[in-house]
Design a protein around this motif. Structure first.
Motif, PDB file in Angstrom:
ATOM      1  N   SER A  77       0.850  -1.194   0.000  1.00 28.37           N
ATOM      2  CA  SER A  77       0.000   0.000   0.000  1.00 28.37           C
ATOM      3  C   SER A  77       0.881   1.237   0.000  1.00 28.37           C
ATOM      4  CB  SER A  77      -0.892   0.007   1.255  1.00 28.37           C
ATOM      5  OG  SER A  77      -0.090   0.180   2.417  1.00 28.37           O
ATOM      6  N   ASN A  78       0.275   2.399  -0.192  1.00 29.14           N
ATOM      7  CA  ASN A  78       1.042   3.651  -0.140  1.00 29.14           C
ATOM      8  C   ASN A  78       1.671   3.863   1.233  1.00 29.14           C
ATOM      9  OD1 ASN A  78       0.909   4.667  -2.739  1.00 29.14           O
ATOM     10  ND2 ASN A  78      -1.040   5.695  -2.400  1.00 29.14           N
ATOM     11  N   GLU A  79       0.953   3.433   2.282  1.00 30.28           N
ATOM     12  CA  GLU A  79       1.501   3.567   3.630  1.00 30.28           C
ATOM     13  C   GLU A  79       2.751   2.711   3.792  1.00 30.28           C
ATOM     14  OE1 GLU A  79      -2.892   2.673   4.477  1.00 30.28           O
ATOM     15  OE2 GLU A  79      -1.738   2.909   2.625  1.00 30.28           O
ATOM     16  N   ASP A  80       2.704   1.478   3.253  1.00 29.38           N
ATOM     17  CA  ASP A  80       3.868   0.591   3.316  1.00 29.38           C
ATOM     18  C   ASP A  80       5.049   1.193   2.544  1.00 29.38           C
ATOM     19  OD1 ASP A  80       2.223  -1.232   4.649  1.00 29.38           O
ATOM     20  OD2 ASP A  80       1.683  -2.281   2.806  1.00 29.38           O
ATOM     21  N   LYS A  81       4.766   1.677   1.347  1.00 28.32           N
ATOM     22  CA  LYS A  81       5.828   2.244   0.510  1.00 28.32           C
ATOM     23  C   LYS A  81       6.439   3.474   1.166  1.00 28.32           C
ATOM     24  CE  LYS A  81       3.860   0.613  -3.865  1.00 28.32           C
ATOM     25  NZ  LYS A  81       3.193   1.005  -5.125  1.00 28.32           N
ATOM     26  N   TRP A  82       5.592   4.251   1.825  1.00 25.01           N
ATOM     27  CA  TRP A  82       6.060   5.470   2.494  1.00 25.01           C
ATOM     28  C   TRP A  82       7.048   5.133   3.615  1.00 25.01           C
ATOM     29  CZ3 TRP A  82       4.638   6.748   7.688  1.00 25.01           C
ATOM     30  CH2 TRP A  82       5.117   7.989   8.115  1.00 25.01           C
ATOM     31  N   ILE A  83       6.671   4.192   4.503  1.00 24.26           N
ATOM     32  CA  ILE A  83       7.564   3.882   5.625  1.00 24.26           C
ATOM     33  C   ILE A  83       8.817   3.163   5.136  1.00 24.26           C
ATOM     34  CG2 ILE A  83       6.637   1.606   6.268  1.00 24.26           C
ATOM     35  CD1 ILE A  83       7.771   4.447   8.650  1.00 24.26           C
ATOM     36  N   LYS A  86      11.085   5.903   3.875  1.00 22.81           N
ATOM     37  CA  LYS A  86      11.652   6.598   5.030  1.00 22.81           C
ATOM     38  C   LYS A  86      12.738   5.744   5.687  1.00 22.81           C
ATOM     39  CE  LYS A  86       9.219  10.471   5.966  1.00 22.81           C
ATOM     40  NZ  LYS A  86       9.775  11.745   6.455  1.00 22.81           N
ATOM     41  N   TYR A  87      12.472   4.451   5.770  1.00 24.64           N
ATOM     42  CA  TYR A  87      13.426   3.524   6.378  1.00 24.64           C
ATOM     43  C   TYR A  87      14.714   3.467   5.564  1.00 24.64           C
ATOM     44  CZ  TYR A  87      15.659  -0.923   7.489  1.00 24.64           C
ATOM     45  OH  TYR A  87      16.571  -1.888   7.807  1.00 24.64           O
ATOM     46  N   GLU A  88      14.603   3.340   4.254  1.00 21.33           N
ATOM     47  CA  GLU A  88      15.794   3.283   3.402  1.00 21.33           C
ATOM     48  C   GLU A  88      16.620   4.557   3.536  1.00 21.33           C
ATOM     49  OE1 GLU A  88      17.016   0.669   1.669  1.00 21.33           O
ATOM     50  OE2 GLU A  88      15.413  -0.379   2.722  1.00 21.33           O
ATOM     51  N   ASN A  89      15.950   5.683   3.650  1.00 18.36           N
ATOM     52  CA  ASN A  89      16.662   6.955   3.820  1.00 18.36           C
ATOM     53  C   ASN A  89      17.426   6.995   5.148  1.00 18.36           C
ATOM     54  OD1 ASN A  89      15.722   7.897   1.365  1.00 18.36           O
ATOM     55  ND2 ASN A  89      13.991   9.009   2.239  1.00 18.36           N
ATOM     56  N   ILE A  90      16.793   6.455   6.212  1.00 17.29           N
ATOM     57  CA  ILE A  90      17.460   6.493   7.515  1.00 17.29           C
ATOM     58  C   ILE A  90      18.603   5.489   7.560  1.00 17.29           C
ATOM     59  CG2 ILE A  90      16.190   4.799   8.914  1.00 17.29           C
ATOM     60  CD1 ILE A  90      17.000   8.409   9.928  1.00 17.29           C
TER      61      ILE A  90
END
Length: 335
Positions: A77-83, A86-90
């Motif tokens: 989902s968009n929520e999954d893709k969003w986190i 964010k996770y990959e960036n961190i």
């Protein structure tokens, strides 16, 4: 370890009170490389609360992924893709900070991600999709990465939580690999949309509180994005839709490149509450009218306009315009 942390504070007392992980994390991440640490017990307490937050979030995740046999990050989902983005960036920034011994920056950025993005937002989003393996997989994948990133600073609690994961690469987190960047899990296009959704939800909650909207209300919602509409309905507990109503109403809108949404709350106001709100508006109206009259008199005085500092005159003009706008809004509400 030193016998004292300064001001007569014994590190063993801090360990007894807050735990080894809290003391270790605080000492490593509180100050920049090459600077002296000024011990602050309130920060120690905040670190303990942070660890407690991670523990509680982990308990929630573990209680909902017991039947998960493997991590499959598909049909997201968009929520999954969003986190995940964010996770990959961190992960990328944490590797960079660790390589440079910038532990304070590592601590700050991972805290913001874990506390705000993962615990306060994604877990709330995920509660409505726990029947989907994609969401369960995302929860486990991100939690595992968080534990690995924090393990050098919080070895005991991360080992304990890791041992309870239903799917893991090694028996002990100590011999697992540090998270790696996976470009295929970067969905940048979801960031702006999800940020707009979060902002709209926050704005709606504030508006609801400011207007004393009761638990029993009706609503109408227009949204240009089905995924966003579903999230907004879930997070704001919208379940009694109408096209129009004779009740009092308040509308919240957001019109951006990513999201066009309009939400109207319809609610019944008691006679007592209505009088209370009207009295408050009347009081505010009188204050604004008095301020406007005073500023108009001041700005119509050539002696003031010509002799006062220009920046002060401009400030008065701006305040006058803002107060006139506020008065117009109040007069509209009093109709």
């Amino acid at each position: 370890m030193s016998k004292s942390l300064g001001n007569g504070i014994d590190p063993f007392d801090m360990t007894e009170k807050y735990g080894c992980d809290a003391l270790r994390y605080y000492l490593n991440t509180d100050c920049a490389l090459g600077t002296d640490l000024r011990f602050d017990e309130t920060k120690m307490s905040a670190t303990w609360n942070y660890i407690n937050k991670i523990w509680n979030a982990s308990r929630f995740v573990l209680s909902n992924i017991e039947d998960l046999k493997e991590i499959k990050l598909d049909n997201l989902s968009n929520e999954d893709k969003w986190i995940l983005t964010k996770y990959e960036n961190i992960v990328k920034s944490s590797i960079s900070h660790m390589d440079r011994y910038e532990f304070n920056l590592f601590g700050l950025e991972t805290y913001n991600f874990i506390y705000d993005d993962f615990c306060s937002n994604y877990i709330e989003f995920a509660k409505f999709n726990l029947d989907k393996n994609s969401t369960k997989s995302t929860l486990l994948f991100v939690l595992t990465g968080i534990l690995k990133m924090l393990h050098p600073f919080m070895p005991f609690v991360t080992e304990e939580i890791y041992s309870m994961l239903p799917v893991k690469e090694t028996e002990s987190i100590m011999i697992s690999s540090y998270p790696k960047v996976k470009e295929e899990l970067n969905f940048d296009y979801t960031i702006k949309l999800m940020e707009e959704i979060r902002n709209f939800i926050t704005k709606s909650r504030i508006t609801k509180k400011e207007n004393n909207i009761p638990k029993e209300f009706k609503y109408s919602l227009e949204c240009n994005n089905l995924s966003a509409e579903k999230i907004i309905k879930n997070m704001l507990k919208l379940n009694n839709e109408v096209q129009d109503s004779e009740y009092s109403k308040v509308t919240i809108e957001s019109n951006t490149n990513e999201l066009n949404v309009k939400l109207t709350y319809y609610y019944e106001v008691s006679e007592e509450e209505n009088k209370k709100q009207k009295d408050a508006l009347e009081k505010e109206k009188m204050t604004l009218e008095s301020n406007i009259a005073r500023r108009e008199k001041l700005l119509s005085n050539p002696g003031y306009v010509n002799n006062a500092p220009k920046n002060l005159v401009e400030e008065e003009k701006i305040k006058l315009e803002n107060e006139k706008k506020e008065l117009a809004i109040i007069l509209e509400k009093l109709k």
